[in-house]
Design an enzyme around this catalytic site. Structure first.
Site, PDB file in Angstrom:
ATOM      1  N   LYS A 283       0.848  -1.209   0.000  1.00 44.84           N
ATOM      2  CA  LYS A 283       0.000   0.000   0.000  1.00 44.84           C
ATOM      3  C   LYS A 283       0.872   1.243   0.000  1.00 44.84           C
ATOM      4  O   LYS A 283       2.020   1.233   0.470  1.00 44.84           O
ATOM      5  CB  LYS A 283      -0.960   0.027   1.193  1.00 44.84           C
ATOM      6  CG  LYS A 283      -0.327   0.232   2.577  1.00 44.84           C
ATOM      7  CD  LYS A 283      -0.226   1.674   3.050  1.00 44.84           C
ATOM      8  CE  LYS A 283       0.438   1.751   4.414  1.00 44.84           C
ATOM      9  NZ  LYS A 283       1.034   2.979   4.807  1.00 44.84           N
TER      10      LYS A 283
ATOM     11  N   VAL B  31      11.004  -4.188   3.577  1.00 44.38           N
ATOM     12  CA  VAL B  31      10.601  -4.337   4.984  1.00 44.38           C
ATOM     13  C   VAL B  31      10.810  -2.997   5.700  1.00 44.38           C
ATOM     14  O   VAL B  31      11.767  -2.265   5.402  1.00 44.38           O
ATOM     15  CB  VAL B  31      11.468  -5.451   5.619  1.00 44.38           C
ATOM     16  CG1 VAL B  31      11.191  -5.586   7.107  1.00 44.38           C
ATOM     17  CG2 VAL B  31      11.212  -6.773   4.903  1.00 44.38           C
TER      18      VAL B  31
ATOM     19  N   GLY C 251       7.063   1.575   5.230  1.00 42.72           N
ATOM     20  CA  GLY C 251       5.856   2.410   5.130  1.00 42.72           C
ATOM     21  C   GLY C 251       4.895   1.909   4.068  1.00 42.72           C
ATOM     22  O   GLY C 251       3.991   2.630   3.645  1.00 42.72           O
TER      23      GLY C 251
ATOM     24  N   GLY D  49       4.099  -3.894   4.406  1.00 41.93           N
ATOM     25  CA  GLY D  49       4.546  -5.215   3.948  1.00 41.93           C
ATOM     26  C   GLY D  49       4.124  -6.339   4.887  1.00 41.93           C
ATOM     27  O   GLY D  49       3.587  -7.362   4.446  1.00 41.93           O
TER      28      GLY D  49
ATOM     29  N   ASP E 283      -2.957  -1.526  10.152  1.00 39.89           N
ATOM     30  CA  ASP E 283      -3.100  -1.470   8.686  1.00 39.89           C
ATOM     31  C   ASP E 283      -3.701  -2.754   8.103  1.00 39.89           C
ATOM     32  O   ASP E 283      -3.967  -2.812   6.896  1.00 39.89           O
ATOM     33  CB  ASP E 283      -1.723  -1.264   8.028  1.00 39.89           C
ATOM     34  CG  ASP E 283      -1.271   0.183   8.092  1.00 39.89           C
ATOM     35  OD1 ASP E 283      -2.114   1.071   8.336  1.00 39.89           O
ATOM     36  OD2 ASP E 283      -0.056   0.426   7.899  1.00 39.89           O
TER      37      ASP E 283
HETATM   38  O1  C5P Z   1      -1.069  -1.165  15.105  1.00 42.07           O
HETATM   39  P1  C5P Z   1       0.394  -1.327  14.805  1.00 42.07           P
HETATM   40  O2  C5P Z   1       1.023  -2.434  15.613  1.00 42.07           O
HETATM   41  O3  C5P Z   1       0.680  -1.451  13.357  1.00 42.07           O
HETATM   42  O4  C5P Z   1       1.069   0.031  15.260  1.00 42.07           O
HETATM   43  C1  C5P Z   1       2.468   0.143  15.462  1.00 42.07           C
HETATM   44  C2  C5P Z   1       2.747   1.348  16.346  1.00 42.07           C
HETATM   45  O5  C5P Z   1       2.444   2.561  15.634  1.00 42.07           O
HETATM   46  C3  C5P Z   1       1.893   1.444  17.600  1.00 42.07           C
HETATM   47  O6  C5P Z   1       2.485   0.752  18.670  1.00 42.07           O
HETATM   48  C4  C5P Z   1       1.855   2.937  17.871  1.00 42.07           C
HETATM   49  O7  C5P Z   1       3.047   3.352  18.482  1.00 42.07           O
HETATM   50  C5  C5P Z   1       1.837   3.519  16.475  1.00 42.07           C
HETATM   51  N1  C5P Z   1       0.474   3.830  15.983  1.00 42.07           N
HETATM   52  C6  C5P Z   1      -0.213   4.924  16.488  1.00 42.07           C
HETATM   53  N2  C5P Z   1      -1.462   5.214  16.014  1.00 42.07           N
HETATM   54  C7  C5P Z   1      -2.016   4.464  15.029  1.00 42.07           C
HETATM   55  C8  C5P Z   1      -1.330   3.364  14.490  1.00 42.07           C
HETATM   56  C9  C5P Z   1      -0.069   3.081  14.985  1.00 42.07           C
HETATM   57  O8  C5P Z   1       0.285   5.631  17.378  1.00 42.07           O
HETATM   58  N3  C5P Z   1      -3.217   4.789  14.581  1.00 42.07           N
END
Ligand code: C5P
Length: 285
Positions: free
Chosen positions: A11, A97, A100, A103, A138
C-alpha cells in the site's frame, strides 16, 4: 493436504493526517490508501502436526509469533472458534521491509484471506477486517485493498473511487525508520500543515489524477529527523522527473511519485534505481 497461494499487495498513502493522540497511546488518523502492483506471494499449507510457522526468503524475518502472518493465523482460529491446525506459511517477499508500505500487514491480510478460502468461505470481508484489527492497524485496509479512506487507528474504512490509472515510481532509501519513534516525535497541535483530505476525495470522485497528486501530503514529513533528509532529495528528483505529485508513504522512508506519462516514469525509475536498488516501477491496483 490443503494449500493456497495469494498475492499480497503493497500500500501507499496518498495522504496521511494525524488528528489527535488517544488515551490508549494510539493516534486518530485520516489517510487515503492505495494498493499497487508490487506484491509478496503468500502460500498457506496445512501440514501434519501442530504449530504455525512462517518462512520467508529474507532470513532475518521472524518465523514465530513475532511474524504478523503467524499472528494473523492464530487470530483467525481464535475468532472463528475452529480448531487450530498445523500450518506452514511461506512468504516470497518483494515489498521492502520497514518501509511504510504495510509489507507485514499485507502478508497478514493474505493469510486471513487464505484461511477463509480453506476453512470458512462463509466469512464476509467485514468479519475478516475485524479479525485483522487485532493483528495491526493497517491489516483491515490490507484485507480490503484498492483506494480507501482509513480513519480511527486505521481500521475504519470507506472505499473510495479508484485512483485513475497511472504509473507509480517507488523508491526506498537504505535506512529504515521506526514507526513508534516517529509517532513519538509528533505534537499534533504543532503540525503546521495538514492534507486537504476532502479535496483529495473530491478529486478522486471526479477522476482527476492531477487534482489528487497536487493534494498528496503526509504530516510525518514535518517531523522527520535531519538524518533522513534523503527522503526530500528523492521527492525532488521525482518531481523534477515529471511526477504530478510525490510524497513519503506511511512512516517512511519510502517515497513515491505518480506519473501520467510512461516515458517519464521509466526515466525517473532508471535514474533512481542507479542510486537506490529498492526502486520499483508499478501501477495501481
Ligand atoms: O497497530 P500497529 O502495531 O501497526 O502500530 C504500530 C505502532 O504505531 C503502535 O504501537 C503505535 O506506536 C503507532 N500507531 C499509532 N497510532 C495508530 C497506528 C499506529 O500511534 N493509529
Amino acid at each position: 493436504m490443503k494449500t493456497i497461494t495469494l498475492t499480497a499487495h503493497a500500500k501507499l498513502n496518498l495522504s496521511l493526517d494525524i488528528l489527535r493522540k488517544r488515551e490508549d497511546g494510539y493516534h486518530d488518523l485520516r489517510m487515503v490508501m492505495q494498493s499497487i502492483s508490487l506484491h509478496d506471494d503468500v502460500t498457506v499449507e496445512e501440514v501434519d502436526g501442530s504449530g504455525i510457522r512462517a518462512a520467508t526468503n529474507l532470513d532475518y524475518l521472524p518465523q514465530d509469533d513475532k511474524n504478523l502472518a503467524v499472528r494473523a493465523a492464530h487470530a483467525f482460529f481464535a475468532a472463528t472458534g475452529l480448531p487450530e491446525v498445523g500450518l506452514r506459511i511461506t512468504i516470497e517477499k518483494r515489498i521492502p521491509v520497514c518501509a511504510g508500505m504495510a509489507g507485514g500487514s499485507t502478508d497478514a491480510a493474505a493469510v486471513l484471506r487464505a484461511l477463509r478460502a480453506l476453512y470458512a468461505p462463509h466469512l464476509t470481508d467485514g468479519e475478516l477486517e475485524r479479525m485483522g484489527e487485532t493483528v495491526g492497524s493497517d491489516v483491515p485496509y490490507c484485507v480490503r485493498g484498492g483506494t480507501a479512506l482509513a480513519e480511527g487507528r486505521g481500521e475504519r474504512l470507506t472505499t473510495l473511487p479508484a485512483l485513475p490509472t497511472c504509473f507509480v515510481v517507488v523508491c526506498k532509501p537504505a535506512f529504515s525508520i521506526s514507526t513508534p519513534e516517529l509517532f513519538g516525535r509528533v505534537r499534533v497541535g504543532e503540525l503546521v500543515l495538514h492534507p486537504d483530505t476532502e479535496g483529495l476525495c473530491r478529486a478522486l470522485a471526479a477522476g482527476e489524477l492531477g487534482g489528487v497528486a497536487r493534494r498528496m501530503y503526509n504530516v510525518f514529513e514535518d517531523v522527520l529527523p535531519g538524518a533522513y533528509r534523503e527522503v526530500f532529495s528523492i521527492r525532488s528528483r521525482l518531481l523534477e522527473g515529471g511526477a504530478l505529485g510525490a510524497i513519503m508513504t506511511g512512516s517512511g522512508p519510502t517515497v513515491f511519485g505518480l506519473f501520467q506519462e510512461e516515458t517519464q516514469a521509466k526515466a525517473a525509475f532508471a535514474a533512481l534505481s542507479a542510486a537506490y536498488p529498492q526502486t520499483f516501477l508499478e501501477k495501481t491496483v
